[in-house]
Design a protein around this motif. Sequence first.
Motif, mmCIF file in Angstrom:
data_model
loop_
_atom_site.group_PDB
_atom_site.id
_atom_site.type_symbol
_atom_site.label_atom_id
_atom_site.label_comp_id
_atom_site.label_asym_id
_atom_site.label_seq_id
_atom_site.Cartn_x
_atom_site.Cartn_y
_atom_site.Cartn_z
ATOM 1 N N PRO A 135 -16.443 -46.921 -43.345
ATOM 2 C CA PRO A 135 -17.864 -46.592 -43.463
ATOM 3 C C PRO A 135 -18.103 -45.118 -43.114
ATOM 4 O O PRO A 135 -17.365 -44.535 -42.307
ATOM 5 C CB PRO A 135 -18.533 -47.505 -42.422
ATOM 6 C CG PRO A 135 -17.531 -48.570 -42.131
ATOM 7 C CD PRO A 135 -16.181 -47.980 -42.387
ATOM 8 N N GLN A 136 -19.135 -44.538 -43.690
ATOM 9 C CA GLN A 136 -19.414 -43.114 -43.530
ATOM 10 C C GLN A 136 -19.487 -42.683 -42.060
ATOM 11 O O GLN A 136 -18.961 -41.643 -41.694
ATOM 12 C CB GLN A 136 -20.712 -42.748 -44.257
ATOM 13 C CG GLN A 136 -20.943 -41.258 -44.365
ATOM 14 C CD GLN A 136 -19.839 -40.552 -45.134
ATOM 15 O OE1 GLN A 136 -19.336 -41.051 -46.117
ATOM 16 N NE2 GLN A 136 -19.434 -39.391 -44.671
ATOM 17 N N GLU A 137 -20.130 -43.487 -41.209
ATOM 18 C CA GLU A 137 -20.244 -43.117 -39.796
ATOM 19 C C GLU A 137 -18.872 -43.026 -39.139
ATOM 20 O O GLU A 137 -18.619 -42.161 -38.314
ATOM 21 C CB GLU A 137 -21.067 -44.142 -38.993
ATOM 22 C CG GLU A 137 -22.300 -44.720 -39.638
ATOM 23 C CD GLU A 137 -22.007 -45.790 -40.703
ATOM 24 O OE1 GLU A 137 -21.389 -46.827 -40.439
ATOM 25 O OE2 GLU A 137 -22.440 -45.538 -41.835
ATOM 26 N N GLU A 138 -17.992 -43.941 -39.503
ATOM 27 C CA GLU A 138 -16.645 -43.943 -38.934
ATOM 28 C C GLU A 138 -15.841 -42.754 -39.446
ATOM 29 O O GLU A 138 -15.096 -42.134 -38.696
ATOM 30 C CB GLU A 138 -15.949 -45.261 -39.275
ATOM 31 C CG GLU A 138 -14.709 -45.509 -38.460
ATOM 32 C CD GLU A 138 -14.107 -46.881 -38.721
ATOM 33 O OE1 GLU A 138 -12.878 -46.994 -38.627
ATOM 34 O OE2 GLU A 138 -14.862 -47.827 -39.024
ATOM 35 N N VAL A 139 -16.010 -42.428 -40.724
ATOM 36 C CA VAL A 139 -15.320 -41.259 -41.292
ATOM 37 C C VAL A 139 -15.759 -40.005 -40.551
ATOM 38 O O VAL A 139 -14.942 -39.173 -40.155
ATOM 39 C CB VAL A 139 -15.602 -41.123 -42.809
ATOM 40 C CG1 VAL A 139 -15.100 -39.794 -43.336
ATOM 41 C CG2 VAL A 139 -14.972 -42.273 -43.566
ATOM 42 N N ARG A 140 -17.055 -39.868 -40.340
ATOM 43 C CA ARG A 140 -17.591 -38.698 -39.633
ATOM 44 C C ARG A 140 -16.997 -38.611 -38.229
ATOM 45 O O ARG A 140 -16.581 -37.545 -37.788
ATOM 46 C CB ARG A 140 -19.118 -38.764 -39.578
ATOM 47 C CG ARG A 140 -19.768 -37.485 -39.123
ATOM 48 C CD ARG A 140 -21.291 -37.537 -39.199
ATOM 49 N NE ARG A 140 -21.779 -37.883 -40.526
ATOM 50 C CZ ARG A 140 -22.411 -39.013 -40.834
ATOM 51 N NH1 ARG A 140 -22.649 -39.924 -39.922
ATOM 52 N NH2 ARG A 140 -22.827 -39.241 -42.064
ATOM 53 N N ALA A 141 -16.936 -39.734 -37.526
ATOM 54 C CA ALA A 141 -16.381 -39.748 -36.172
ATOM 55 C C ALA A 141 -14.899 -39.374 -36.179
ATOM 56 O O ALA A 141 -14.451 -38.595 -35.328
ATOM 57 C CB ALA A 141 -16.581 -41.121 -35.528
ATOM 58 N N LEU A 142 -14.147 -39.908 -37.142
ATOM 59 C CA LEU A 142 -12.728 -39.553 -37.241
ATOM 60 C C LEU A 142 -12.559 -38.057 -37.516
ATOM 61 O O LEU A 142 -11.723 -37.392 -36.912
ATOM 62 C CB LEU A 142 -12.043 -40.366 -38.346
ATOM 63 C CG LEU A 142 -11.724 -41.814 -38.025
ATOM 64 C CD1 LEU A 142 -11.309 -42.563 -39.294
ATOM 65 C CD2 LEU A 142 -10.615 -41.890 -36.984
ATOM 66 N N MET A 143 -13.372 -37.541 -38.438
ATOM 67 C CA MET A 143 -13.266 -36.115 -38.768
ATOM 68 C C MET A 143 -13.651 -35.242 -37.589
ATOM 69 O O MET A 143 -12.991 -34.249 -37.311
ATOM 70 C CB MET A 143 -14.112 -35.782 -39.990
ATOM 71 C CG MET A 143 -13.478 -36.238 -41.277
ATOM 72 S SD MET A 143 -14.249 -35.425 -42.666
ATOM 73 C CE MET A 143 -13.597 -36.369 -44.015
ATOM 74 N N GLN A 144 -14.717 -35.606 -36.902
ATOM 75 C CA GLN A 144 -15.145 -34.790 -35.772
ATOM 76 C C GLN A 144 -14.117 -34.822 -34.650
ATOM 77 O O GLN A 144 -14.006 -33.868 -33.892
ATOM 78 C CB GLN A 144 -16.527 -35.230 -35.291
ATOM 79 C CG GLN A 144 -17.600 -34.831 -36.273
ATOM 80 C CD GLN A 144 -18.971 -35.389 -35.963
ATOM 81 O OE1 GLN A 144 -19.112 -36.399 -35.265
ATOM 82 N NE2 GLN A 144 -19.986 -34.739 -36.492
ATOM 83 N N GLY A 145 -13.366 -35.911 -34.562
ATOM 84 C CA GLY A 145 -12.367 -36.030 -33.510
ATOM 85 C C GLY A 145 -11.004 -35.450 -33.848
ATOM 86 O O GLY A 145 -10.151 -35.324 -32.974
ATOM 87 N N CYS A 146 -10.797 -35.082 -35.100
ATOM 88 C CA CYS A 146 -9.464 -34.591 -35.474
ATOM 89 C C CYS A 146 -9.330 -33.094 -35.199
ATOM 90 O O CYS A 146 -10.312 -32.377 -35.070
ATOM 91 C CB CYS A 146 -9.148 -34.913 -36.933
ATOM 92 S SG CYS A 146 -10.016 -33.917 -38.151
ATOM 93 N N LEU A 147 -8.114 -32.641 -35.104
ATOM 94 C CA LEU A 147 -7.825 -31.232 -34.862
ATOM 95 C C LEU A 147 -8.121 -30.399 -36.108
ATOM 96 O O LEU A 147 -8.691 -29.320 -36.026
ATOM 97 C CB LEU A 147 -6.357 -31.093 -34.460
ATOM 98 C CG LEU A 147 -5.941 -29.819 -33.761
ATOM 99 C CD1 LEU A 147 -6.777 -29.580 -32.519
ATOM 100 C CD2 LEU A 147 -4.465 -29.901 -33.409
ATOM 101 N N PHE A 148 -7.727 -30.912 -37.268
ATOM 102 C CA PHE A 148 -8.016 -30.289 -38.555
ATOM 103 C C PHE A 148 -7.870 -31.348 -39.628
ATOM 104 O O PHE A 148 -7.420 -32.452 -39.359
ATOM 105 C CB PHE A 148 -7.125 -29.070 -38.837
ATOM 106 C CG PHE A 148 -5.652 -29.384 -38.911
ATOM 107 C CD1 PHE A 148 -5.058 -29.736 -40.116
ATOM 108 C CD2 PHE A 148 -4.860 -29.324 -37.782
ATOM 109 C CE1 PHE A 148 -3.706 -30.031 -40.188
ATOM 110 C CE2 PHE A 148 -3.509 -29.605 -37.841
ATOM 111 C CZ PHE A 148 -2.929 -29.960 -39.038
#
Length: 162
Positions: free
Chosen positions: A55-68
């Motif tokens: 889901p979009q919210e989870e994608v956003r959280a994963l992206m915000q938490g990744c290094l790059f």
Amino acid sequence: QKGGGTARHGNRRAPIFVGGGKAHGPRVRDFDPSLNKKIRALGLKNRVRLTGLRPQEEVRALMQGCLFFAAAPRAETFGMALAEALACGKAVLATRTGAIPELVIDGVNGLLAEPKDVDSLAAKMRRLAEDTPLRRRLESRATESAERFRWRRIAEEYLRLY
């Protein structure tokens, strides 16, 4: 397969997330079975997580938490996942194909490599993981560069043209 991030960050090895899947299927089992074999053969089973579509919210959280964010398509028409990563303020590593160079400006908001150039991709992943000042500089321009692809801005541009 779609992108993910990787890093050797300090003394710990960060997880690698791989999204998408076969024909962008929503389930992890939709990934090509050979991908799991490669992950096991490389000894990465405990680090690589195949997420499938989220889901979009989870994608956003994963992206915000990744290094790059990294994606290495051989062909790409636009690169929505890249635009999403930029909008989340992430430095992006991608291949120089299709419209990607319009999104990712080499050395400005991310790094580009030639399609199928695995050595260059690996070197640039290492560079993004280890060179914090470079990564921060690319991140500082990421969100700004994604602004031109926001729907409101696109709609305003259409209205201006027509």
